[in-house]
Design an enzyme around this catalytic site. Structure first.
Site, mmCIF file in Angstrom:
data_model
loop_
_atom_site.group_PDB
_atom_site.id
_atom_site.type_symbol
_atom_site.label_atom_id
_atom_site.label_comp_id
_atom_site.label_asym_id
_atom_site.label_seq_id
_atom_site.Cartn_x
_atom_site.Cartn_y
_atom_site.Cartn_z
ATOM 1 N N LYS A 70 61.019 10.258 28.733
ATOM 2 C CA LYS A 70 61.407 10.518 27.352
ATOM 3 C C LYS A 70 60.308 10.187 26.336
ATOM 4 C CE LYS A 70 66.374 9.818 28.107
ATOM 5 N NZ LYS A 70 66.966 10.939 27.392
ATOM 6 N N ASP A 106 70.424 13.401 22.685
ATOM 7 C CA ASP A 106 71.155 12.189 23.068
ATOM 8 C C ASP A 106 71.655 11.478 21.814
ATOM 9 O OD1 ASP A 106 70.758 12.426 25.824
ATOM 10 O OD2 ASP A 106 68.854 11.349 25.753
ATOM 11 N N GLY A 129 69.129 -2.773 27.438
ATOM 12 C CA GLY A 129 68.126 -1.748 27.696
ATOM 13 C C GLY A 129 67.139 -1.644 26.550
ATOM 14 N N GLY A 132 64.258 4.929 26.383
ATOM 15 C CA GLY A 132 64.566 6.052 25.501
ATOM 16 C C GLY A 132 66.033 6.176 25.154
#
Length: 273
Positions: A70, A106, A129, A132
């Site tokens: 990404k 997304d 996390g 991307g």
């Protein structure tokens, strides 16, 4: 109507470290249902520069981009639109006569799902996390007015950078801090990885939360999603994110908006295989 593959068939692809059938089933279902002379194929690569340049050279119309490409694809693209530039992450590339334009659908999907589930901006959350997809989630929450969030990332540099970008706080690990919403944006629970049977949060953390959001789409029922459903939490699944972002990609590639009924059928079909 189904058209035979011929010299005029338009090719769209995806690039992922761990390719799945979701995209191929979703897009090819709609191509067939709408009688479009398109075909969609999933790939992986060890050379993202060559893959993107090959897309340009071969006239591949569209490319869905997943982890871990990404961000690494960005130097080889001609134009980064606002949706991708805002979070420095790409999940969609459109090729128009050799000119490559990048988007991030997304972000759009996550934004829509948070609103659809009526999650109040006052909700406290922990987002695990720093890649991307985590950027897409964090920036969507930021833009929806969320203030009380934690970015949970072992990589201090990336975690702090994402926290600064999204205006939340960074911690290296989530211990006993109670939060109302848990979000997994790591590969933990993803089919085909060494973590596929693992939970991204502890049982106590899941029990104390009200909302569970796992962006992992394969399988649709990850260990985290299963635990969420068993504990009767408000549950947002990665397969939902995938379906909405795939619809936005489809529109960018073809210029056509499927009906709501076609979208639902394609979503169901994509999850069946």
């Amino acid at each position: 109507m189904e058209l035979p593959i011929n010299k005029d068939t338009t090719l769209c692809i995806s690039l992922a470290g761990n390719p799945s059938n979701f995209g191929t089933r979703f897009h090819n279902f709609l191509y067939k249902d709408l009688g479009l002379n398109f075909i969609y194929k999933a790939f992986t690569t060890n050379d993202i520069e060559a893959a993107v340049k090959g897309m340009r050279a071969l006239g591949i119309r569209g490319c869905g981009v997943s982890m871990p490409f990404k961000e690494s694809c960005i130097p080889y693209i001609d134009e980064i639109t606002e949706s991708a530039r805002a979070i420095d992450s790409v999940n969609t590339i459109v090729n128009t006569n050799g000119y490559l334009t990048a988007y991030n659908t997304d972000y759009m999907a996550i934004y829509q799902l948070i609103k659809k589930n009526n999650i109040a901006p006052e909700t406290t959350f922990a987002l695990k996390g720093s890649g991307g997809m985590a950027k897409a989630v964090a920036c969507a929450l930021r833009d929806l007015g969320f203030k009380n969030g934690l970015i949970v990332a072992r990589n201090e540099d990336k975690g702090k950078k994402l926290a600064e970008t999204s205006q939340f706080d960074w911690i290296s690990s989530l211990k006993d801090q109670p939060v109302q919403m848990l979000i997994n944006a790591t590969p933990v629970g993803m089919q085909g990885t060494e973590y596929e049977n693992d939970l991204s949060f502890t049982g106590n953390q899941i029990e104390s939360a009200n909302i569970i959001f796992d962006v992992v789409a394969l399988p649709s029922h990850t260990p985290l999603i299963k635990a969420s459903l068993e504990n009767k939490k408000i549950t947002i699944m990665g397969s939902e994110v995938f379906a909405i972002q795939a619809l936005e990609q489809f529109k960018l590639y073809t210029g056509i908006t499927p009906t709501p009924e076609q979208f639902i059928k394609a979503s169901v079909y994509s999850r069946a295989g």
